[in-house]
Design a protein around this motif. Structure first.
Motif: not given
Length: 115
Positions: A38-48
């Motif tokens: 949920c933290d937009p500063t954390n990278a996600c490997p897929l669409d959030r």
């Protein structure tokens, strides 16, 4: 040496927060990196949105989803490793995935109970 497992979790979900708190207590070797999706500063490997819709974990460079992600996380925690090995065993994986999909259907009701 223990391989680091990355786990993305939904910090807006009371069930997820309870489960992640338990996993953190059990992860005495710090083998898991817990990432707040949920933290937009954390990278996600897929669409959030996709990361938040299903449980995801990465181990040994492989991204897992659903029951397979739980199995990867469990394998990183010594006390849960046997469960993770069983859940990752090909004949058992479909059963764990069915149970996970069943859980997803009732998850909103369980969340409402915990709010």
């Amino acid at each position: 040496m223990t391989q680091l497992v990355k786990v993305w979790f939904d910090s807006s979900c009371p069930l997820c927060l309870r489960e992640i708190a338990l996993m953190r207590r059990l992860d005495r070797k710090n083998a898991i990196q817990f990432i707040d999706a949920c933290d937009p500063t954390n990278a996600c490997p897929l669409d959030r949105a996709e990361i938040l819709a299903r449980f995801h974990a990465e181990a040994n460079g492989v991204l897992y989803s659903g029951a397979a992600a739980f199995a990867a996380m469990w394998r990183a925690i010594p006390i849960l490793r046997p469960l993770g090995l069983i859940a990752g065993w090909a004949p058992m994986t479909p059963l764990f995935e069915r149970a996970y999909r069943g859980f997803l259907r009732i998850r909103p009701r369980l969340q409402a109970l915990l709010r």
